[in-house]
Design an enzyme around this catalytic site. Structure first.
Site, PDB file in Angstrom:
ATOM      1  N   ARG A 127      29.699  34.107  48.391  1.00 23.75           N
ATOM      2  CA  ARG A 127      28.775  35.057  49.058  1.00 23.75           C
ATOM      3  C   ARG A 127      29.586  36.041  49.904  1.00 23.75           C
ATOM      4  O   ARG A 127      29.890  35.806  51.078  1.00 23.75           O
ATOM      5  CB  ARG A 127      27.782  34.309  49.938  1.00 23.75           C
ATOM      6  CG  ARG A 127      26.824  35.222  50.654  1.00 23.75           C
ATOM      7  CD  ARG A 127      25.818  35.889  49.769  1.00 23.75           C
ATOM      8  NE  ARG A 127      24.962  34.896  49.111  1.00 23.75           N
ATOM      9  CZ  ARG A 127      24.134  35.213  48.115  1.00 23.75           C
ATOM     10  NH1 ARG A 127      24.096  36.439  47.648  1.00 23.75           N
ATOM     11  NH2 ARG A 127      23.375  34.280  47.554  1.00 23.75           N
TER      12      ARG A 127
ATOM     13  N   ARG B 154      31.498  35.628  36.916  1.00 25.76           N
ATOM     14  CA  ARG B 154      31.814  35.538  38.354  1.00 25.76           C
ATOM     15  C   ARG B 154      32.088  34.090  38.785  1.00 25.76           C
ATOM     16  O   ARG B 154      32.627  33.862  39.845  1.00 25.76           O
ATOM     17  CB  ARG B 154      30.720  36.161  39.224  1.00 25.76           C
ATOM     18  CG  ARG B 154      29.424  35.402  39.279  1.00 25.76           C
ATOM     19  CD  ARG B 154      28.520  35.982  40.383  1.00 25.76           C
ATOM     20  NE  ARG B 154      27.177  35.389  40.327  1.00 25.76           N
ATOM     21  CZ  ARG B 154      26.271  35.545  41.269  1.00 25.76           C
ATOM     22  NH1 ARG B 154      26.519  36.308  42.324  1.00 25.76           N
ATOM     23  NH2 ARG B 154      25.092  34.976  41.178  1.00 25.76           N
TER      24      ARG B 154
ATOM     25  N   HIS C 246      29.911  44.174  42.856  1.00 24.75           N
ATOM     26  CA  HIS C 246      28.819  43.882  43.804  1.00 24.75           C
ATOM     27  C   HIS C 246      29.391  43.694  45.216  1.00 24.75           C
ATOM     28  O   HIS C 246      29.258  42.600  45.800  1.00 24.75           O
ATOM     29  CB  HIS C 246      28.121  42.620  43.303  1.00 24.75           C
ATOM     30  CG  HIS C 246      26.822  42.269  43.957  1.00 24.75           C
ATOM     31  ND1 HIS C 246      26.670  42.090  45.315  1.00 24.75           N
ATOM     32  CD2 HIS C 246      25.591  42.030  43.426  1.00 24.75           C
ATOM     33  CE1 HIS C 246      25.421  41.758  45.591  1.00 24.75           C
ATOM     34  NE2 HIS C 246      24.748  41.723  44.467  1.00 24.75           N
TER      35      HIS C 246
ATOM     36  N   ASP D 177      16.096  46.474  48.113  1.00 23.72           N
ATOM     37  CA  ASP D 177      16.759  46.030  46.879  1.00 23.72           C
ATOM     38  C   ASP D 177      16.441  47.063  45.792  1.00 23.72           C
ATOM     39  O   ASP D 177      15.450  46.967  45.083  1.00 23.72           O
ATOM     40  CB  ASP D 177      16.231  44.649  46.474  1.00 23.72           C
ATOM     41  CG  ASP D 177      17.116  43.993  45.431  1.00 23.72           C
ATOM     42  OD1 ASP D 177      16.962  42.768  45.223  1.00 23.72           O
ATOM     43  OD2 ASP D 177      17.965  44.693  44.847  1.00 23.72           O
TER      44      ASP D 177
ATOM     45  N   GLU E 292      26.517  48.857  45.393  1.00 23.96           N
ATOM     46  CA  GLU E 292      27.140  48.337  44.168  1.00 23.96           C
ATOM     47  C   GLU E 292      27.294  49.407  43.084  1.00 23.96           C
ATOM     48  O   GLU E 292      26.413  50.275  42.952  1.00 23.96           O
ATOM     49  CB  GLU E 292      26.271  47.192  43.635  1.00 23.96           C
ATOM     50  CG  GLU E 292      26.062  46.089  44.671  1.00 23.96           C
ATOM     51  CD  GLU E 292      24.803  45.283  44.412  1.00 23.96           C
ATOM     52  OE1 GLU E 292      24.108  44.909  45.355  1.00 23.96           O
ATOM     53  OE2 GLU E 292      24.518  45.022  43.219  1.00 23.96           O
TER      54      GLU E 292
END
Ligand code: TA6
Length: 298
Positions: free
Chosen positions: A69, A95, A165, A210, A269
């Site tokens: 994170r 990832r 990201h 978002d 991003e």
């Protein structure tokens, strides 16, 4: 794997975390940085004489197979949930997989350069039936640039989504402004599926935010007034941008984010997703580039 074969003169150290994850730490004239080989994940970067470029949650997981994170997660070959495949992990296959450390050039003075690669395997082909090779190069100096090549190593074309990201630290999300997206269209993940047009001079933050902006290659400016700093982001080979902050409720629902950390970061991003997904012919390579630099506002 010993670090001597990976660097010259500057400091470069490969070590294994108790979880079994392998980290590369580098330090030189450029500053210092840390990568996790799982995900080719840049977790920390301190340009010399500047603050941290990246945010890392103090509650992040550091476990094999679990996303970290913060830093810069690398997302491929789908963005977000995989359409029609609820069993697939969020944000693709790479990832949480180990990448190969190809090179770490860390001079005493001057920029450092680190190159990672990953290829499809029988396991990834079982999940996503297309052979690929990814190469990801980080150039670290007063600023950071990332160069990402996606190669179709199969015999059929494939369609992929991708994203860098990055999580950026901010002094106060309430005063943060993201400039450069006016008149762009976006999918608002907190609202319905229809495309909206951003008519504001900047993106401000008063709630969960978002947004997947499409058909934009715009350079973005992130003004952190409370932190008296500005982040400049440029990109090539990316037609989408995402702006994300979970705000209070979503942050509380994330075990790997402390409840108060939502105020201290923003994700801006560099993406190719939805109508900007890329169709890649056999043997062809798509290149995405991104660059990030910080300025102090005094
Ligand atoms: O990029 C924004 C986003 O898609 C959000 O919707 C949120 O899910 C975020 O990514 C984090 O995803 P993660 O799987 O890392 O928790």
């Amino acid at each position: 794997m010993n670090s001597d074969s990976y660097s010259n003169s500057g400091k470069s150290n490969l070590h294994t975390h108790p979880s079994g994850l392998t980290f590369l730490e580098i330090e030189g004239g450029f500053g210092s940085a840390e990568f996790c080989l799982q995900g080719a994940h840049l977790t920390r970067f301190h340009p010399r004489g500047q603050g941290a470029l990246l945010f890392l949650s103090r509650q992040s997981f550091f476990e094999k197979g679990k996303a970290i994170r913060g830093g810069i997660p690398v997302i491929f070959p789908w963005f977000g949930p995989r359409e029609g495949h609820p069993e697939s992990p969020m944000h693709g296959l790479v990832r949480t997989r180990d990448w190969k450390l190809e090179e770490a050039t860390v001079p005493e003075s001057g920029d450092a350069s680190v190159l990672f690669s990953i290829q499809s395997t029988p396991e990834t082909l079982g999940a996503w039936p297309f052979p690929f090779e990814l190469k990801l190069r980080f150039n670290l100096g007063a600023s950071l640039s990332v160069l990402w090549d996606v190669k179709n190593t199969g015999t059929e074309p494939f369609v992929f989504e991708q994203a860098l990201h990055p999580y950026f630290p901010v002094a106060d999300i309430h005063q943060l402004q993201v400039h450069g997206l006016k008149n762009s269209r976006y999918h608002d993940k907190t609202a319905g599926p229809e495309l909206q047009t951003d008519t504001e001079d900047h993106v401000g933050f008063t709630r969960e935010t978002d947004r997947l902006y499409v058909d934009t290659e715009a350079a973005l400016r992130v003004d952190d007034a409370a932190g008296a700093k500005r982040l400049l982001i440029t990109k090539k080979g990316s037609r989408s941008s995402v702006v994300w902050n979970p705000w209070i409720a979503k942050a509380a629902a994330l075990a790997d984010l402390a409840d108060d950390e939502w105020q201290g970061f923003v994700c801006v991003e560099q993406v190719n997703a939805k109508q900007n997904a890329i169709t890649l012919a056999p043997g062809r390579t798509h290149r995405m580039e991104a660059a990030f630099s910080m300025e102090t506002l005094r």
